[in-house]
Design a protein around this motif. Structure first.
Motif, PDB file in Angstrom:
ATOM      1  N   THR A 111      11.662 -26.258  -7.893  1.00  0.00           N
ATOM      2  CA  THR A 111      10.276 -26.717  -7.950  1.00  0.00           C
ATOM      3  C   THR A 111      10.248 -28.238  -7.802  1.00  0.00           C
ATOM      4  OG1 THR A 111      10.314 -27.044 -10.336  1.00  0.00           O
ATOM      5  CG2 THR A 111       9.687 -24.831  -9.547  1.00  0.00           C
ATOM      6  N   ASN A 112       9.081 -28.810  -7.594  1.00  0.00           N
ATOM      7  CA  ASN A 112       8.966 -30.262  -7.468  1.00  0.00           C
ATOM      8  C   ASN A 112       9.438 -30.982  -8.723  1.00  0.00           C
ATOM      9  OD1 ASN A 112       8.041 -30.229  -4.835  1.00  0.00           O
ATOM     10  ND2 ASN A 112       5.892 -30.123  -5.438  1.00  0.00           N
ATOM     11  N   THR A 113       9.142 -30.419  -9.895  1.00  0.00           N
ATOM     12  CA  THR A 113       9.596 -31.021 -11.161  1.00  0.00           C
ATOM     13  C   THR A 113      11.121 -31.056 -11.207  1.00  0.00           C
ATOM     14  OG1 THR A 113       7.622 -30.199 -12.291  1.00  0.00           O
ATOM     15  CG2 THR A 113       9.487 -30.825 -13.678  1.00  0.00           C
ATOM     16  N   GLU A 114      11.742 -29.941 -10.817  1.00  0.00           N
ATOM     17  CA  GLU A 114      13.206 -29.888 -10.791  1.00  0.00           C
ATOM     18  C   GLU A 114      13.767 -30.884  -9.780  1.00  0.00           C
ATOM     19  OE1 GLU A 114      15.319 -25.899 -10.956  1.00  0.00           O
ATOM     20  OE2 GLU A 114      13.240 -25.348 -10.473  1.00  0.00           O
ATOM     21  N   LEU A 115      13.167 -30.920  -8.605  1.00  0.00           N
ATOM     22  CA  LEU A 115      13.658 -31.827  -7.563  1.00  0.00           C
ATOM     23  C   LEU A 115      13.641 -33.272  -8.029  1.00  0.00           C
ATOM     24  CD1 LEU A 115      12.047 -30.247  -4.379  1.00  0.00           C
ATOM     25  CD2 LEU A 115      14.475 -30.271  -5.002  1.00  0.00           C
ATOM     26  N   ASP A 116      12.617 -33.655  -8.788  1.00  0.00           N
ATOM     27  CA  ASP A 116      12.552 -35.018  -9.328  1.00  0.00           C
ATOM     28  C   ASP A 116      13.761 -35.306 -10.205  1.00  0.00           C
ATOM     29  OD1 ASP A 116      10.185 -35.502  -7.993  1.00  0.00           O
ATOM     30  OD2 ASP A 116       8.918 -35.163  -9.759  1.00  0.00           O
TER      31      ASP A 116
END
Length: 105
Positions: free
Chosen positions: A65-70
């Motif tokens: 997810t975008n949160t994980e990617l960050d």
């Protein structure tokens, strides 16, 4: 039962059996099965110390997810198959998957 395989940092592999319909994350399963995962933030996707690599499994589990990617972007060894174990909810589709522990010991 859901059967997954965990590869530790030293390359050794251990099978893990998980009851179906359990409401846990992979991080919680790893900790409960005595794998050494720091999980400093307690599963909030804020520390990346539960970093795992998806070695085998359905395509949908390879996409963070975008949160994980960050968070994964802060790690020098994160790859396209990197995930945070705290963000992977256990479900029946995971049967047969293989994960490698990458986070700090």
């Amino acid at each position: 039962m859901i059967n997954i395989t965990i590869e530790d940092r030293d390359g050794s592999r251990r099978p893990v059996e998980i009851p179906e319909e359990i409401s846990l994350s992979l991080m919680e399963v790893l900790k409960a099965s005595d794998h050494h995962v720091l999980a400093t933030c307690g599963g909030m996707a804020l520390c990346a110390t539960c970093h795992v690599q998806v070695l085998e499994g359905p395509e949908k589990y390879f996409h963070a997810t975008n949160t994980e990617l960050d968070m994964l972007d802060t790690l020098p060894d994160a790859g396209f198959d990197s995930r945070l174990a705290c963000q992977l909810r256990i479900d029946e589709d995971m049967d047969g998957m293989v994960f490698r522990i990458r986070g700090e010991a």
